[in-house]
Structure formats: structure tokens, C-alpha cells
Design an enzyme around this catalytic site. Structure first.
Site, mmCIF file in Angstrom:
data_model
loop_
_atom_site.group_PDB
_atom_site.id
_atom_site.type_symbol
_atom_site.label_atom_id
_atom_site.label_comp_id
_atom_site.label_asym_id
_atom_site.label_seq_id
_atom_site.Cartn_x
_atom_site.Cartn_y
_atom_site.Cartn_z
ATOM 1 N N GLY A 69 0.891 -1.146 0.000
ATOM 2 C CA GLY A 69 0.021 0.043 -0.120
ATOM 3 C C GLY A 69 0.780 1.384 -0.113
ATOM 4 O O GLY A 69 0.364 2.171 -0.588
ATOM 5 N N THR A 70 1.787 1.116 0.673
ATOM 6 C CA THR A 70 2.839 2.394 0.753
ATOM 7 C C THR A 70 3.502 2.606 -0.703
ATOM 8 O O THR A 70 3.501 3.757 -1.181
ATOM 9 C CB THR A 70 3.998 2.015 1.749
ATOM 10 O OG1 THR A 70 3.425 1.942 2.797
ATOM 11 C CG2 THR A 70 5.109 3.223 1.701
ATOM 12 N N GLN A 177 -7.756 1.877 5.218
ATOM 13 C CA GLN A 177 -8.715 1.366 6.366
ATOM 14 C C GLN A 177 -10.012 1.100 5.996
ATOM 15 O O GLN A 177 -10.790 0.176 6.945
ATOM 16 C CB GLN A 177 -8.450 2.133 7.381
ATOM 17 C CG GLN A 177 -7.261 2.439 8.334
ATOM 18 C CD GLN A 177 -6.859 1.396 9.213
ATOM 19 O OE1 GLN A 177 -7.586 0.589 9.396
ATOM 20 N NE2 GLN A 177 -5.485 0.945 9.153
ATOM 21 N N SER A 194 -4.200 -1.474 0.628
ATOM 22 C CA SER A 194 -3.242 -2.353 0.991
ATOM 23 C C SER A 194 -4.154 -3.598 1.649
ATOM 24 O O SER A 194 -4.723 -3.689 2.469
ATOM 25 C CB SER A 194 -2.474 -2.008 2.126
ATOM 26 O OG SER A 194 -1.170 -2.871 2.484
ATOM 27 N N ALA A 195 -3.747 -4.707 1.030
ATOM 28 C CA ALA A 195 -4.233 -5.931 1.480
ATOM 29 C C ALA A 195 -4.376 -6.577 2.545
ATOM 30 O O ALA A 195 -5.373 -7.257 3.009
ATOM 31 C CB ALA A 195 -3.956 -7.259 0.193
ATOM 32 N N HIS A 196 -3.357 -6.199 3.160
ATOM 33 C CA HIS A 196 -3.183 -6.978 4.699
ATOM 34 C C HIS A 196 -4.021 -6.034 5.642
ATOM 35 O O HIS A 196 -4.191 -6.739 6.919
ATOM 36 C CB HIS A 196 -1.721 -6.851 5.073
ATOM 37 C CG HIS A 196 -1.106 -5.467 5.508
ATOM 38 N ND1 HIS A 196 -0.673 -4.715 4.625
ATOM 39 C CD2 HIS A 196 -0.983 -4.835 6.578
ATOM 40 C CE1 HIS A 196 -0.256 -3.585 5.352
ATOM 41 N NE2 HIS A 196 -0.664 -3.571 6.576
ATOM 42 N N CYS A 320 5.393 7.383 24.351
ATOM 43 C CA CYS A 320 6.053 6.651 25.006
ATOM 44 C C CYS A 320 6.616 5.122 24.373
ATOM 45 O O CYS A 320 7.260 4.511 24.627
ATOM 46 C CB CYS A 320 5.384 6.132 26.221
ATOM 47 S SG CYS A 320 4.839 7.632 27.210
#
Length: 462
Positions: A69-70, A177, A194-196, A320
């Protein structure tokens, strides 16, 4: 062990597993070749493209598969900017885009282009009128996610797309998303996903570019994927990605309604069970499976570890938990509390019993960490430079310590008095104003501290 981090990566869908295994036997050949094995591989690739295009809402010849996807986002941004370089070099993005969009913007700026960030409100959504005002005659491309990856807020894509169309500016939508839940509203020019994120295998992205959009692929190209994603296609993974996208979309309506009810329960019960909690993101216009909240006086990394020991896998946007020591750019843009941040994103099939057990475990985990940090113990040493004022030195101490020390001494100043907190932790710039918002106190502002760091001034109103 309940896995509540599907916004990062969804578990492999059973249909994806079946399609992957089957295509390992049938789709190993080069789909560009004319022999029997190549033709069989080409048929699988064409069928996957048609299935994905149907889910996206575009023509098959408008869609290409990428290695992630990136890569889809980077190829989409660079190609659209290059294709419209005669118009101008201005890129407009929202302040809460995924980091891959912001990184593409940084690369564009480093090459001499200009980037404008559109702010968001406390819910995490852009104002369409403000977005429209950012579009000028030299704007080559605008980018807007369909829904936020950290807080779940859905963006007004249709309204922004209409504004972009009126301005003659193509709109790239990052639908990573949301694509598994529903089609993206009409009006976009480019779309990446993105498939994942929807239960397909990792290593497959998709990029759709509408016909008529000026697009010039950047970098070395070959004959594969219309020259927009060079290299040999990972055909088994592509077939599995397309098959799982079709499967999850067929289940989406019913599963979304069920998960929305579970998330509504989390949104309502967490503030009742745990004092000092801010639930962030739009309560209505949001993804059905995702909720984010932040807990005062808690270290985010420690809370994630505590929940992991109790059997729950969640994620966080707290500084954090980051190697950069700065809070999530999404939470910062929204102006909400970042300390003790927890993102819960439920996978399909999550049971009510699992959610109830999470709600039973969370209060004890937060209470234990607050006890351990001394959040309600004696205050650190504070000095009174003038009557009705206190100065707390929290330099060199990371979140959530500056806010904890502020809370400890705040009752020691009279109504109308002030507490100044010295801190060199970037998260304090977000968390101290957020603490004031939650507690109904006045955040006066900040100024450089002669001792280093920043002085944050809070006035007691009640």
C-alpha cells in the site's frame, strides 16, 4: 489470545488462504508469456484485477497491483504530481494522513515543491470548506484518507471530492482502512489500498488511476502493470488479495453492525470504569471496528505490555511507544491527550465475551500502573516564585510524569492561581493542554524556559 490490532494488520482471511494455496499450483508462471502456463497465469491475474476493480468501483484497466500500500501511495503521489507539473507544484494533504502520504510530501518538498497541510478538528475530520480554501491555481494534487488509521474517524470524502472537482484538482484517496468495509464515495481521481488491512496477504497493494487523470509514472518502468508497478507480479498473493476483498465485502454489512455494537460498548464503558480517560475520534462518523482512548497518568508502552500480559494485543499512538519520543502526529493534529493511548481495532468474529473480558481487565491494569508511577502519591518539590503560583521542574522526565506532577500540586494553588510546568518532553505540548480541557481548567500558554525546554502555564478556575 484476543488480537485487537486489526488496523495494523488483519488476520489472514480463510478465503485468502484457500486462494493463495490454489494459485501456488496454478499461478507460478509468467503471465506475460504466450505458452499454456503463461496464459493460465494471465487468466488468474485478469480475474483478480476484475474482482478488485469491482470492489473499488473502477474499470479493470484503471487498476494496477503494487508490492504494498505504501508503494501504491508513493507511486500515485509522484505520478500525479509529475503528470500535472505544468499546472503547478503544490500538494495539499490533511494533517492526519498516514505517514506514507506525509513522507511522499516531504520528498516532494525536498525536490523543490510545496506542501500545504489542512488542519482537523478534535474529532480528527477536516472541514470541507477549509480544505477547499487550500486549493489554489497551482495545486497539482490533493490527498485525503477515507478513514483515519489511528482514531477511526471517517473523512468527508464526497464533499472534498466535489470541491476538488470544482477546482480542477485530482484527489488521491488512501482507502487502506476502509476499503474492506465499503466502497469509497464517488469523485476520487486516484485511490490506494493495502491487502493486509482487509485480511489479504501482506505485500500486495493496489493503485487505481481514473481515465483522464494526467499521470506520469516516475522511476524505471517496464511492461508490467501498465508501467506503474515494475517487476514480476506476486500472482498467488494478488489472487488471494482480490479473493479476500470480495469475501470480506460480502460479509461487511452484517459484521460492521455487530462490531459497531461492541465498539459502542467500549466507548461507553471505558470512561465509566477508568477515571481520567478521553475517548477520541468521531463517535458517529467512524469505522465500525475501531476505538481509541487515552488514560491520564499512564505510560503508554507500559499499558500495552500490561494488556499483553493479560492476553490482549492492542496498539498505541503514545510517544512512550515511539522511538521518536514524539506523540502521534494524528493525536497532535487533533489536540487530544496522547499519554496512555490505546487503540482497539476488532477483527471479524470478535465475541462479546472477549470484549467484556477486556473491559474487566483494563481498570486493574491502569490502576496498577498509576500506583507504580506514584500518580497519586506525594507531590514532587515545587517552588512558589510569587503568591498564588507554583513552579514544577519536570525537565528530563518523559510522559506522563510532567502531567502527573502538575496534577499533584494543582490543588495547592488558590482559584485564580497558576502552576508553571517546565518540561523538555514534546508530549507535554499536547498533554498539558489536553489535561486542562479534561479538567475544566485554563491553559494560559507556553514560553521558552531559561532553564531549557518549555514553560507551560495553567490557571486554576475551580
Amino acid at each position: 489470545m484476543p488480537y485487537f490490532d486489526t488496523a495494523s494488520a488483519a488476520p489472514l482471511h480463510p478465503v485468502a488462504r484457500q486462494a493463495l494455496l490454489a494459485s501456488l499450483d496454478e499461478g507460478w508462471a509468467d503471465p506475460a508469456r504466450l505458452h499454456r502456463e503463461g496464459r493460465r497465469a494471465r487468466m488468474l491475474l485478469d480475474a483478480a484485477r476484475e474482482a478488485a476493480a469491482e470492489a473499488v468501483g473502477c474499470r479493470p484497466d484503471e487498476l494496477v497491483f503494487t508490492p504494498s500500500g505504501t508503494r501504491a501511495v508513493h507511486a500515485g503521489v509522484s505520478g500525479a504530481l509529475a503528470g500535472r507539473r505544468r499546472v503547478g507544484d503544490r500538494l495539499v494533504v490533511s494533517a492526519v494522513e498516514h505517514s506514507c502520504v506525509l513522507h511522499a510530501g516531504e520528498a516532494h518538498a525536498a525536490a523543490g515543491g510545496s506542501v500545504a497541510e489542512v488542519p482537523v478538528g478534535r474529532s480528527g475530520a477536516v472541514d470541507p470548506e477549509v480544505f477547499a480554501a487550500a486549493l489554489d491555481a497551482r495545486t497539482a494534487l490533493a490527498c485525503l484518507q477515507s478513514a483515519n488509521h489511528e482514531v477511526g474517524t471517517e473523512q468527508p470524502v464526497a464533499e472534498v471530492a466535489a470541491a476538488c472537482r470544482a477546482a480542477g484538482v485530482p484527489l488521491l484517496v488512501d482507502a487502506a482502512q476502509s476499503l474492506g468495509w465499503a466502497p469509497v464515495p464517488e469523485g476520487w481521481s486516484l485511490l490506494a489500498a493495502s491487502a493486509h488491512k482487509w485480511g489479504g496477504p501482506a505485500g500486495v497493494g493496489l493503485l487505481a488511476v481514473r481515465k483522464g487523470v494526467r499521470f506520469a509514472p516516475q522511476g524505471p518502468a517496464d511492461e508490467r502493470e501498465s508501467g506503474r508497478a515494475p517487476g514480476f507480479e506476486n500472482l498467488p498473493a494478488i489472487v488471494a488479495a482480490a479473493a479476500s476483498l470480495r469475501a470480506v465485502r460480502a460479509e461487511a454489512a452484517a459484521e460492521a453492525a455487530r462490531l459497531r455494537g461492541l465498539v459502542d460498548r467500549i466507548r461507553a464503558r471505558v470512561p465509566e470504569l477508568v477515571p481520567g480517560v478521553e475517548v477520541v475520534g468521531d463517535p458517529v462518523r467512524r469505522l465500525p471496528h475501531l476505538v481509541t482512548f487515552s488514560c491520564l497518568y499512564v505510560d503508554g508502552e507500559a499499558l500495552l505490555h500490561e494488556l499483553d500480559r493479560e492476553g490482549f494485543s492492542v496498539s498505541s499512538g503514545s510517544s512512550c511507544t515511539s522511538s521518536t519520543l514524539t506523540p502521534s502526529h494524528v493525536l497532535r493534529a487533533m489536540g487530544v491527550l496522547s499519554e496512555g493511548n490505546v487503540r482497539v481495532s476488532l477483527p471479524a468474529g470478535t465475541s462479546a465475551e472477549e470484549v467484556d473480558r477486556f473491559l474487566a481487565v483494563l481498570p486493574g491494569a491502569v490502576a496498577a500502573l498509576r500506583d507504580r508511577s506514584g500518580a497519586f502519591g506525594p507531590p514532587a518539590a515545587a517552588v512558589a516564585p510569587a503568591p498564588g503560583t507554583l513552579l514544577v521542574d519536570a525537565l528530563g522526565r518523559r510522559c506522563p510524569i510532567p502531567v502527573i506532577e502538575l496534577a499533584k500540586v494543582f490543588g495547592s494553588v488558590p482559584v485564580g492561581g497558576t502552576v508553571t510546568v517546565l518540561s523538555d518532553d514534546e508530549a507535554a505540548r499536547l498533554d498539558i493542554p489536553a489535561w486542562c480541557e479534561m479538567r475544566g481548567q485554563e491553559y494560559v500558554g507556553e514560553e521558552p524556559s531559561p532553564k531549557g525546554g518549555t514553560a507551560y502555564v495553567v490557571r486554576r478556575l475551580s
